[in-house]
Design a protein around this motif. Sequence first.
Motif, short mmCIF file in Angstrom:
data_model
loop_
_atom_site.label_atom_id
_atom_site.label_comp_id
_atom_site.label_asym_id
_atom_site.label_seq_id
_atom_site.Cartn_x
_atom_site.Cartn_y
_atom_site.Cartn_z
N CYS A 392 0.84 -1.21 0.00
CA CYS A 392 0.00 0.00 0.00
C CYS A 392 0.87 1.26 0.00
O CYS A 392 1.59 1.53 0.96
N CYS A 421 -7.25 6.38 0.92
CA CYS A 421 -6.98 5.38 -0.13
C CYS A 421 -7.06 6.04 -1.50
O CYS A 421 -8.01 6.75 -1.81
N MET A 422 -6.04 5.82 -2.33
CA MET A 422 -6.03 6.42 -3.67
C MET A 422 -6.61 5.48 -4.72
O MET A 422 -6.57 5.77 -5.92
N CYS A 424 -5.61 2.58 -5.84
CA CYS A 424 -4.63 2.14 -6.83
C CYS A 424 -4.76 0.65 -7.18
O CYS A 424 -4.20 0.19 -8.16
N SER A 425 -5.45 -0.12 -6.33
CA SER A 425 -5.66 -1.56 -6.54
C SER A 425 -4.43 -2.42 -6.28
O SER A 425 -4.46 -3.62 -6.57
N CYS A 427 -3.36 -3.49 -3.48
CA CYS A 427 -3.71 -4.50 -2.46
C CYS A 427 -4.48 -5.66 -3.09
O CYS A 427 -4.16 -6.83 -2.87
S1 SF4 Z 1 -6.20 0.60 -3.13
FE1 SF4 Z 1 -5.29 -0.62 -1.50
S2 SF4 Z 1 -3.09 -0.42 -1.82
FE2 SF4 Z 1 -4.06 1.26 -2.96
S3 SF4 Z 1 -4.11 3.00 -1.55
FE3 SF4 Z 1 -6.04 1.92 -1.31
S4 SF4 Z 1 -5.71 0.52 0.37
FE4 SF4 Z 1 -3.71 1.17 -0.32
#
Ligand code: SF4
Length: 457
Positions: A392, A421-422, A424-425, A427
């Motif tokens: 992350c 949370c951005m 971004c996927s 995770c």
């Molecule tokens: S999508 Fe998942 S990895 Fe990306 S910022 Fe959000 S929690 Fe973190």
Amino acid sequence: MRIDTKGRFSFTGGTHPPESKTLTSESKIQSFPAVKQVAIMLSQHTGAVCRPLTRKGNTVQAGQKIGDSDAFVSAPVHSPITGKVKEITLQSHPVLGRSPAVVIDALPHYPPKRPDFKLKDDFDENSYSAEQICDAVRQAGIVGMGGAGFPTRVKIEPNPRLPKETLVINGCECEPYITCDYRIMLEWTNQIIAGIKLARRASGCSKVFVGIEDNKPQAIEAMNAALNTCADSDGIKVVPVKTKYPQGGERQLIKAILKKDVPAGGIPPMIGVVVLNVATVAVIAEAVIYDSPLTHRVVTVTGEGIANPGNFYVPIGTSVAELIEFCGGLTEEVVKVIIGGPMMGIAIADLTTPVAKTTGAVTVLTKKQIGAAKFAGRQTPCIRCGRCLEVCPEHLNPTKIAHAVKNNLLEVAENYYINACMECSCCSYVCPANIELTGYIKTGKTLLAGQKESSPG
Ligand code: SF4
Ligand code: SF4
């Protein structure tokens, strides 16, 4: 002089999905043929929705403003073609579900606009005042073209409360499959540099860094070569950064280049930084020098599900269906059409969805690319491996946030900083249990936003 293209800087976290860029990286930007119809969404940016400035039956000219708003955070929209307004109706929108849109039927024989911007020999950014540049950017309807869609005038105009010091130009394009920014850097290099100089002048920034991932050595070389031959380029430095997803995230790029953290929940201007995408600065040059509104953009149409992938200069408002048709149609095994790339993009079911100012790509994937297990939605229980935490880039705990959302404990999710949370996927991508962590988090954010909107006071 040999240019060092190796990236030495990055951020902590992130991952390395297959790049899959070779499908289109050698595909030069091609002009899209004349379209029969466009649907110009009145909400293509962060901020207030535009009100229509035309009505059914009116004839509009290519470049004419057809929607605007008085709100500070907003950007007008323009027609890319000469045509007749068929209707103003709700149209499929990848983020909002539906958005009001002006549907325009093209008049016969209108010429398609070509991507043939030529920088004037006597171009000098100092012949424009900061106010003139900001005004031209606002009038042209320019918004962040890297995906966020924030009105660019608001980003660059001087603000005494948050003085700007550093301009960071984002040429990372870390999302798999997409190559539109890469081609722009190779083919519109001088236009980008003119746009950078104008944005620097408008914002008052003294330093400029152009961040490019080191999987694009040709773009790094092209930008350096152009800077070496043009006047007044002191203080503009190309910085190769490591190839890692999501290196193109604003906060991740700032961390890599400037070693600074944007405060959690904050924005780059809070630390004196403005971030603009390469495509955005290219259209700034066009708007300021030629008074040309943002009516077209480069779109990568790609993925193994597309017969003939490529990069196209497309009228905004063209439907995804028309793009796909022009590219030879879909292959047989298609299971997903995405606006954007496979990591941060949004899957659409309705191919009438029009291209927006923020649409950098249409990616069409087959069952093979998605993976049989993911395609079947097969999830297994969390094995507490911690991989999602490791990758992350925002240092969140995705599994705990997802667990809270699943159990409708939105307050708990908020305490775990769900809004940081951005999306971004990373995770979801690394989770061996196939848990759609990002999906839960997106749902949680939407539910929280809804709760806040409906709560009194
Ligand atoms: S999508 Fe998942 S990895 Fe990306 S910022 Fe959000 S929690 Fe973190
Ligand atoms: S990556 Fe998946 S399995 Fe591993 S801790 Fe996170 S949610 Fe659990």
